[in-house]
Motif scaffolding. Structure first.
Motif, PDB file in Angstrom:
ATOM      1  N   ALA A 196       0.601  -1.179   0.178  1.00 42.96           N
ATOM      2  CA  ALA A 196       0.567  -0.030   0.182  1.00 42.96           C
ATOM      3  C   ALA A 196       0.699   1.194  -0.023  1.00 42.96           C
ATOM      4  N   PHE A 197       0.323   2.521  -0.976  1.00 39.57           N
ATOM      5  CA  PHE A 197       1.406   3.531  -1.203  1.00 39.57           C
ATOM      6  C   PHE A 197      -0.069   4.659  -0.323  1.00 39.57           C
ATOM      7  N   GLN A 198       0.451   5.476   0.439  1.00 40.16           N
ATOM      8  CA  GLN A 198      -0.488   5.930   0.736  1.00 40.16           C
ATOM      9  C   GLN A 198       0.103   7.817   0.042  1.00 40.16           C
ATOM     10  N   THR A 199      -0.806   8.494   0.031  1.00 47.25           N
ATOM     11  CA  THR A 199      -0.074   9.664  -0.363  1.00 47.25           C
ATOM     12  C   THR A 199      -1.142  10.870  -0.797  1.00 47.25           C
ATOM     13  N   ARG A 200      -0.710  12.073  -0.460  1.00 45.85           N
ATOM     14  CA  ARG A 200      -2.049  13.505  -0.560  1.00 45.85           C
ATOM     15  C   ARG A 200      -1.440  14.320  -0.931  1.00 45.85           C
ATOM     16  N   ASN A 201      -0.070  13.966  -2.506  1.00 46.43           N
ATOM     17  CA  ASN A 201       0.007  14.855  -3.126  1.00 46.43           C
ATOM     18  C   ASN A 201      -0.263  14.422  -4.981  1.00 46.43           C
ATOM     19  N   PRO A 202       0.043  14.851  -5.211  1.00 42.91           N
ATOM     20  CA  PRO A 202       0.538  14.376  -7.087  1.00 42.91           C
ATOM     21  C   PRO A 202       1.549  13.458  -7.145  1.00 42.91           C
ATOM     22  N   MET A 203       1.719  11.938  -8.207  1.00 38.09           N
ATOM     23  CA  MET A 203       2.438  11.076  -8.404  1.00 38.09           C
ATOM     24  C   MET A 203       2.886  10.995  -9.687  1.00 38.09           C
ATOM     25  N   HIS A 204       4.403  11.641  -9.589  1.00 36.87           N
ATOM     26  CA  HIS A 204       5.368  11.589 -10.681  1.00 36.87           C
ATOM     27  C   HIS A 204       6.017  10.797 -10.631  1.00 36.87           C
ATOM     28  N   ARG A 205       7.099  11.027 -11.906  1.00 33.19           N
ATOM     29  CA  ARG A 205       7.911   9.850 -12.573  1.00 33.19           C
ATOM     30  C   ARG A 205       8.534   8.618 -11.457  1.00 33.19           C
ATOM     31  N   GLY A 234      -4.057  24.397   2.472  1.00 27.62           N
ATOM     32  CA  GLY A 234      -2.663  24.377   1.370  1.00 27.62           C
ATOM     33  C   GLY A 234      -2.588  23.186   0.121  1.00 27.62           C
ATOM     34  N   ASP A 235      -2.793  21.807   0.677  1.00 28.12           N
ATOM     35  CA  ASP A 235      -2.315  20.858   0.164  1.00 28.12           C
ATOM     36  C   ASP A 235      -3.678  20.953  -1.799  1.00 28.12           C
ATOM     37  N   ILE A 236      -2.758  19.937  -2.474  1.00 33.45           N
ATOM     38  CA  ILE A 236      -3.949  20.297  -4.225  1.00 33.45           C
ATOM     39  C   ILE A 236      -5.884  19.622  -3.461  1.00 33.45           C
ATOM     40  N   ASP A 237      -6.354  20.241  -4.273  1.00 31.04           N
ATOM     41  CA  ASP A 237      -7.557  19.785  -3.581  1.00 31.04           C
ATOM     42  C   ASP A 237      -7.368  17.577  -4.769  1.00 31.04           C
ATOM     43  N   HIS A 238      -8.404  17.467  -4.105  1.00 29.22           N
ATOM     44  CA  HIS A 238      -8.513  15.488  -3.988  1.00 29.22           C
ATOM     45  C   HIS A 238      -9.252  15.722  -5.839  1.00 29.22           C
ATOM     46  N   PHE A 239      -9.497  16.372  -5.777  1.00 34.66           N
ATOM     47  CA  PHE A 239     -10.264  16.267  -7.294  1.00 34.66           C
ATOM     48  C   PHE A 239      -9.064  16.071  -8.789  1.00 34.66           C
ATOM     49  N   THR A 240      -8.662  17.603  -8.049  1.00 33.46           N
ATOM     50  CA  THR A 240      -7.218  17.135  -9.686  1.00 33.46           C
ATOM     51  C   THR A 240      -5.916  15.922  -9.065  1.00 33.46           C
ATOM     52  N   GLU A 362       9.770  24.239  -6.431  1.00 38.09           N
ATOM     53  CA  GLU A 362      10.097  24.304  -7.533  1.00 38.09           C
ATOM     54  C   GLU A 362       9.496  24.081  -8.644  1.00 38.09           C
ATOM     55  N   LEU A 363       8.715  22.359  -8.746  1.00 39.88           N
ATOM     56  CA  LEU A 363       7.770  22.762  -9.376  1.00 39.88           C
ATOM     57  C   LEU A 363       6.558  23.315  -9.330  1.00 39.88           C
ATOM     58  N   ARG A 364       5.708  23.988  -8.044  1.00 37.66           N
ATOM     59  CA  ARG A 364       4.832  24.514  -7.957  1.00 37.66           C
ATOM     60  C   ARG A 364       4.998  25.984  -8.821  1.00 37.66           C
ATOM     61  N   ARG A 365       6.689  26.257  -8.463  1.00 40.74           N
ATOM     62  CA  ARG A 365       6.796  27.226  -9.477  1.00 40.74           C
ATOM     63  C   ARG A 365       7.337  27.003 -10.644  1.00 40.74           C
ATOM     64  N   ARG A 366       7.613  26.629 -10.964  1.00 40.76           N
ATOM     65  CA  ARG A 366       6.585  26.290 -12.681  1.00 40.76           C
ATOM     66  C   ARG A 366       5.576  26.312 -13.044  1.00 40.76           C
ATOM     67  N   LEU A 367       4.716  25.283 -11.807  1.00 41.82           N
ATOM     68  CA  LEU A 367       3.409  25.242 -12.564  1.00 41.82           C
ATOM     69  C   LEU A 367       2.996  26.673 -12.494  1.00 41.82           C
ATOM     70  N   ARG A 368       3.349  27.520 -11.534  1.00 38.29           N
ATOM     71  CA  ARG A 368       2.701  28.741 -11.765  1.00 38.29           C
ATOM     72  C   ARG A 368       3.722  29.916 -12.385  1.00 38.29           C
ATOM     73  N   THR A 369       4.052  29.800 -12.711  1.00 41.58           N
ATOM     74  CA  THR A 369       5.149  30.963 -13.788  1.00 41.58           C
ATOM     75  C   THR A 369       4.904  29.972 -15.329  1.00 41.58           C
ATOM     76  N   VAL A 383       1.102  16.409 -15.925  1.00 39.32           N
ATOM     77  CA  VAL A 383       1.210  17.644 -15.776  1.00 39.32           C
ATOM     78  C   VAL A 383       0.015  18.497 -16.848  1.00 39.32           C
ATOM     79  N   ARG A 384      -0.471  17.677 -17.859  1.00 37.39           N
ATOM     80  CA  ARG A 384      -1.749  18.317 -18.388  1.00 37.39           C
ATOM     81  C   ARG A 384      -2.199  17.914 -17.279  1.00 37.39           C
ATOM     82  N   VAL A 385      -2.336  17.578 -16.532  1.00 35.06           N
ATOM     83  CA  VAL A 385      -4.128  17.285 -15.517  1.00 35.06           C
ATOM     84  C   VAL A 385      -3.536  18.629 -14.672  1.00 35.06           C
ATOM     85  N   LEU A 386      -2.291  18.671 -14.448  1.00 40.69           N
ATOM     86  CA  LEU A 386      -1.604  19.834 -12.624  1.00 40.69           C
ATOM     87  C   LEU A 386      -1.276  21.119 -13.612  1.00 40.69           C
ATOM     88  N   ARG A 387      -1.520  20.895 -15.133  1.00 39.61           N
ATOM     89  CA  ARG A 387      -2.352  23.031 -15.766  1.00 39.61           C
ATOM     90  C   ARG A 387      -3.402  23.020 -15.785  1.00 39.61           C
TER      91      ARG A 387
END
Length: 576
Positions: A196-205, A234-240, A362-369, A383-387
């Motif tokens: 089992a993998f617990q997470t409350r954040n987006p998953m990447h490679r 402040g966490d990313i919403d669960h829908f995303t 840094e990821l949040r900065r890149r998404l923001r900018t 990335v498409r979903v996050l954008r």
């Protein structure tokens, strides 16, 4: 065969009480009702479906004390988190909560009766002790400690639950497995070993790589089990996040991974939380559980130090490994090796090997900018979903919040800024002038401090909703009190940027240039509670205002230009 549940028996109260459902429905209509908040509902759902086995209700005082003091229920079973029905004294009196009483538990979202509690006891906890023992510190910088002291009720009600019906969800219903359903699903798939993998954040490679490595090393399959209840503010919403997990799932080898959602209200309690998470995953049928570095840590305390050590959570779960009956898989910090196009645990990388990493900040900065997010870090579909949920900075909503005396020029600045931003285009612009809001939104309010604060809170709420939709909001109330301005700021910053503009035009100048005669009426006693005359104005403290302007020393045009320059510097405007 799936791992046996914690305590030996899965406490599936919904299945247990199903034969008596109509009887319980009829009884619940006649009983006093307690309306549960979001966290209480999350706890109740996992009590009723067996996720919190061996619990059969909210903890009585003996269980609560055992958990707080020793990580154990009164019967000796391991359990690390107090699960309590917290109520204030007025509610206790209203519903007649006392030992032996039966109370209906009601969902605040749809007014449905979902369970009945038979009260075992009502007790007043030592919240300072609870904070120190469970969260390691009585520091209000910890979100759960803040909740404990500012939101949680003064008393706890313990008692067993009779389940009327499962909670109603309208999102991702097919992914919401109860422990019994998930165990049946594993059995259908022929899975006997599950990581089992617990997470409350987006998953990447990197997350995909570490879960695949964990599964291969244990000859197991993967349960991606993200929290979709309350997480850290402040966490990313669960829908995303769920859309991200769905996009990522096809990247696993066919048949290796399953996605299921966990309606848990996290406490961010580090070591205790990790132990709790392990128990919950065991109840859902997992045989292995990945415990991360600083697992469920809330970040820094009020002194700027981490609340927990990086490996405290792993150590505590490992301590109870035999009793838990679930194997801990330490989270491996993965790093990318560009020369071989692969990920490897950091502690296994040969010295001198070139590596690449992108931090969460840094990821949040890149998404923001709108900055580049390379494929070695995350998959294009992720990335498409996050954008979609994190538009470029110049498309994000924001709020310009002007505060100052009546006739300070804040309304004129607001109107002129409204024209300027509408002329530029690119997003909708909403103007919330003090008098307009008073007339349209707060007509029943007076000018007491309480009513003034309520008025500003309403402005903050409206501004936050508009900001969430990507609008530019210009608000111009007097907002004389620091506390209400801060509340408005916190509301807006959940969704976008907030800029407090102090229109610091001196009171004497405001009064001297008042052509409507409002100050004269206030001085004559015809208007009571007038800011600057017989009611105070708390000027913004150092660092509170993003910009200070003074119409007695400049023009409205100059003030507007300063605000536009501020917005451009923050990347919120397209180039004019």
């Amino acid at each position: 065969m799936a791992n046996p549940p914690h305590g030996g028996i899965l406490k599936d109260l919904i299945a247990r009480d199903a034969p008596r459902r109509q009887e319980l429905i009829d009884e619940a209509e006649k009983l006093p009702a307690v309306v549960l908040n979001e966290r209480q509902l999350c706890d109740l759902e996992l009590i009723m479906n067996g996720g919190f086995s061996p619990l059969e209700g909210f903890m009585n005082e003996k269980d609560y004390n055992g958990v707080v003091d020793n990580n154990r229920l009164a019967d000796g079973n391991l359990f690390s988190m107090p699960i309590c029905l917290d109520l204030n004294e007025d509610v206790l009196k209203e519903v007649g909560a006392k030992p032996g009483a039966r109370l209906t538990l009601r969902d605040f979202r749809d007014d449905r009766n979902v369970a009945i509690i038979t009260v075992d006891d009502v007790y007043q906890p030592d919240k300072v002790k609870e904070a120190k023992e469970v969260f390691g510190d009585d520091d209000m910088a910890h979100p759960a400690v803040k909740y404990l002291h500012t939101i949680s009720g003064s008393h706890y009600v313990g008692g067993k639950i009779d389940a009327i019906d499962r909670l109603m969800h309208y999102d991702y219903v097919a992914l919401r497995y109860t422990p019994a359903e998930l165990r049946l699903h594993f059995d259908k798939l022929g899975w006997s070993r599950v990581v089992a993998f617990q997470t409350r954040n987006p998953m990447h490679r990197a997350h995909r790589e570490l879960t695949v490595r964990a599964a291969r090393s244990r000859q197991a399959n993967v349960l991606i089990h993200p929290v979709v209840g309350l997480t850290k503010p402040g966490d990313i919403d669960h829908f995303t996040r769920v859309r991200v997990y769905q996009a990522l799932l096809p990247r696993y080898p066919n048949g290796m991974a399953v996605l299921g959602l966990l309606p848990l209200a996290m406490r961010m309690a580090g070591p205790r939380e990790a132990l709790w998470h392990a128990i919950i995953r065991k109840n859902h049928g997992a045989t292995h559980f990945i415990v991360g570095r600083d697992h469920a840590g809330p970040g820094k305390n009020s002194k700027g130090q981490d609340f927990y050590g990086p490996y405290d959570a792993q150590d505590l779960v490992e301590k109870y490994r035999d009793e838990l009956g679930i194997e801990v898989v330490p989270f491996q910090q993965m790093t990318y090796l560009p020369d071989s196009d692969m990920y490897m645990p950091k502690d296994q990388v040969p010295q001198g090997t070139r590596t690449l990493d992108i931090s969460g900040t840094e990821l949040r900065r890149r998404l923001r900018t709108g900055g580049d997010i390379p494929e070695w870090f995350s998959y294009p579909e992720v990335v498409r979903v996050l954008r979609e949920s994190h538009p470029a900075r110049n498309k994000q909503g924001f709020c310009i919040f002007l505060t100052g005396y009546t006739n300070s020029g804040k309304d004129a600045i607001a109107r002129a800024l409204n024209v300027t931003l509408n002329q530029q285009g690119g997003r909708s612009v909403s103007l919330l002038l003090g008098d307009t809001v008073r007339h349209e939104l707060s007509s029943e309010l007076g000018f007491s401090k309480e009513d003034r604060n309520k008025n500003v809170q309403r402005i903050g709420f409206v501004a936050s909703e508009l900001t969430k939709s990507g609008a530019a909001v210009i608000a111009a109330p007097i907002a004389p009190f620091h506390s209400s301005r801060q509340q408005a700021k916190e509301l807006v910053e959940k969704f976008g940027s907030f800029f407090l503009i102090h229109v610091a035009t001196p009171l004497e100048y405001c009064e001297k240039t008042d052509r409507r005669g409002i100050y004269a009426k206030a001085r004559a006693g015809e208007i009571k509670g007038f800011t600057g005359v017989d009611d105070p104005y708390e000027a913004p403290k150092d660092g509170e205002a993003a910009l200070t302007v003074d119409i007695s020393k400049g023009s409205v045009r100059t003030a507007v230009h300063q605000i536009v320059l501020l917005l451009e510097a923050e990347g919120l405007l397209d180039q004019l």
